[in-house]
Design an enzyme around this catalytic site. Structure first.
Site, PDB file in Angstrom:
ATOM      1  N   PRO A  37       8.326   9.432 -13.940  1.00  0.00           N
ATOM      2  CA  PRO A  37       7.274   9.895 -14.841  1.00  0.00           C
ATOM      3  C   PRO A  37       6.360   8.377 -14.615  1.00  0.00           C
ATOM      4  O   PRO A  37       6.549   7.221 -14.742  1.00  0.00           O
ATOM      5  CB  PRO A  37       7.933   9.805 -16.085  1.00  0.00           C
ATOM      6  N   CYS A  38       4.854   8.684 -14.656  1.00  0.00           N
ATOM      7  CA  CYS A  38       3.931   7.767 -14.359  1.00  0.00           C
ATOM      8  C   CYS A  38       2.988   7.473 -15.471  1.00  0.00           C
ATOM      9  O   CYS A  38       1.883   6.947 -15.201  1.00  0.00           O
ATOM     10  CB  CYS A  38       3.366   8.237 -12.909  1.00  0.00           C
ATOM     11  N   GLN A  39       3.358   7.820 -16.834  1.00  0.00           N
ATOM     12  CA  GLN A  39       2.303   7.538 -17.694  1.00  0.00           C
ATOM     13  C   GLN A  39       1.930   6.338 -17.856  1.00  0.00           C
ATOM     14  O   GLN A  39       0.567   5.745 -18.267  1.00  0.00           O
ATOM     15  CB  GLN A  39       2.966   8.287 -18.993  1.00  0.00           C
ATOM     16  N   PHE A  71       1.155   4.097 -15.776  1.00  0.00           N
ATOM     17  CA  PHE A  71       0.580   3.596 -14.774  1.00  0.00           C
ATOM     18  C   PHE A  71      -0.808   4.395 -14.580  1.00  0.00           C
ATOM     19  O   PHE A  71      -1.558   4.359 -13.877  1.00  0.00           O
ATOM     20  CB  PHE A  71       1.212   3.737 -13.205  1.00  0.00           C
ATOM     21  N   ASN A  76       4.092   8.230  -6.762  1.00  0.00           N
ATOM     22  CA  ASN A  76       3.412   7.721  -8.131  1.00  0.00           C
ATOM     23  C   ASN A  76       1.842   7.925  -8.087  1.00  0.00           C
ATOM     24  O   ASN A  76       1.314   8.369  -7.010  1.00  0.00           O
ATOM     25  CB  ASN A  76       3.989   6.357  -8.484  1.00  0.00           C
TER      26      ASN A  76
END
Length: 375
Positions: free
Chosen positions: A84-86, A88, A125
């Site tokens: 999960p990339c929130q 970044f 990502n």
């Protein structure tokens, strides 16, 4: 048959890509309940169905996961997964996202790389992870890779448009190759097959970018994902005033108070131009207030099926959980065709990994879980 595992699998974009490239997916890990339902419905049938773990990945023993998914002791050739990339996200401002606990999931991912000892791993990502403020987290990832015995290639930004996908979507991919495996003839990433008009002038072998017109063909009559948001009469009227095939919100004459003080986000409430690559399908791709997600000619946001087609999912792939949950799953996914091309490009390397290097007992998850903890 080559084997792989898909961590943070979501609805299964990477899993479907791996299957299309000829790999068997032995393990998937996901803990979003709607994505779990979608993954289970689309993949977890038949003798070769992957083992699906639905606990928080931080609570899963990576060694045991290997033993359960590979009871025959077979090799894991490729590890996939996009944590999960929130933390970044490029939408974060100032120092938001720095030290976000979700960023540590890239290191949890690496715990599984160590336990499974694949010939290669491929992590996806958002480009925001390359921002300077995230340097420490990224450097730690590279260091862990080296200490675990992997040659970790420099992160590359891949634009889906350059590989024949009708969507302008940029994502970071990090490839790790087990030390000792000959990768001298591997070009990474693969050479683009498509390009802009400017790029084609210098490279005539490139094909033009693909448009997204096919996404708006009629959906099957029984398609439960052929649904879109219901809008207010005021918004529908604004869409009527917005020119077809690429018109923007300013064309409609609709001005909100926030538009008077902030002129950014000009694409919101805009129509998609079907003769161009689509905008990036985000987790809010079915919501016109979040981007250029209005149907080219009809007066509503795009449907889940149209978004899924832009992400190159086939029409028989069904997303569950309702409209908003389905849109989130679509936006989080790796475009299937892009994933297939990247994985197919690695197949010669993975086959060499089968021939050149035998798996050693300690690498198959026999150590105690604490062996894999990082400082």
């Amino acid at each position: 048959m080559l084997n792989c595992a898909d961590l943070f699998s979501g609805a299964g974009g990477f899993t479907l890509a791996a299957r299309q490239a000829g790999l068997r997916v032995r393990l998937a890990i996901e803990n979003d309940r709607h994505a779990i339902g979608t993954y289970r419905a689309n993949f977890c049938k038949g003798a070769l169905a992957p083992r699906l773990l639905t606990d928080d990945i931080k609570e899963i023993d990576a060694c045991k996961a290997y033993r359960d998914a590979f009871p025959d002791g077979d090799q894991c050739d490729l590890m996939l997964g996009g944590p999960p990339c929130q933390g970044f996200s490029t939408h974060r401002i100032n120092d938001a996202g720095v030290d976000d606990h979700r960023n540590d999931l890239i290191h949890t991912y690496f715990d599984f790389v160590r336990a499974f000892s694949p010939s290669a791993f491929l992590m996806e990502n958002v480009p925001g992870m390359l921002w300077e403020r995230h340097t420490a987290a990224l450097d730690r990832f590279y260091l862990e890779g080296a200490l675990a015995g992997y040659d970790v290639r420099e992160a590359v930004v891949v634009d889906a448009r350059n590989y024949g996908i009708g969507q302008r979507r940029k994502r970071v991919f990090i490839l790790g190759i087990r030390s000792g495996l000959d990768a001298s003839n591997l070009t990474w990433p693969p050479q683009p097959t498509h390009g802009s008009e400017t790029a084609r002038r210098s490279n005539p072998d490139l094909q033009p970018w693909v448009n997204c017109v096919s996404a708006f063909a009629d959906a099957p009559s029984d398609d439960e994902n052929d649904v879109h948001m219901t809008h207010s009469e005021e918004l529908v009227e604004a869409f009527r005033k917005t020119p077809a095939n690429g018109g923007s919100r300013k064309d409609s004459g609709r001005v909100l108070p926030c538009h008077r003080t902030h002129d950014g986000h000009k694409d919101v409430y805009g129509r998609i131009d079907p003769q161009q690559p689509a905008p990036t399908m985000t987790t809010a791709c079915i919501n016109p207030s979040k981007g250029r997600f209005v149907h080219p000619v009809e007066h509503h946001g795009i449907t889940v099926r149209q978004a899924a087609r832009i992400q190159t999912f086939p029409d028989d792939f069904v997303f569950g959980g309702g409209l908003m949950a389905a849109g989130k799953q679509v936006g989080n996914a790796v475009p299937v065709e892009l994933g297939r091309q990247l994985i197919a490009h690695l197949l010669p390397l993975l086959r060499r990994g089968r021939v050149v290097e035998e798996r050693e007992a300690p690498a198959v998850g026999a150590e105690a879980p604490g062996e894999f903890e990082t400082a």
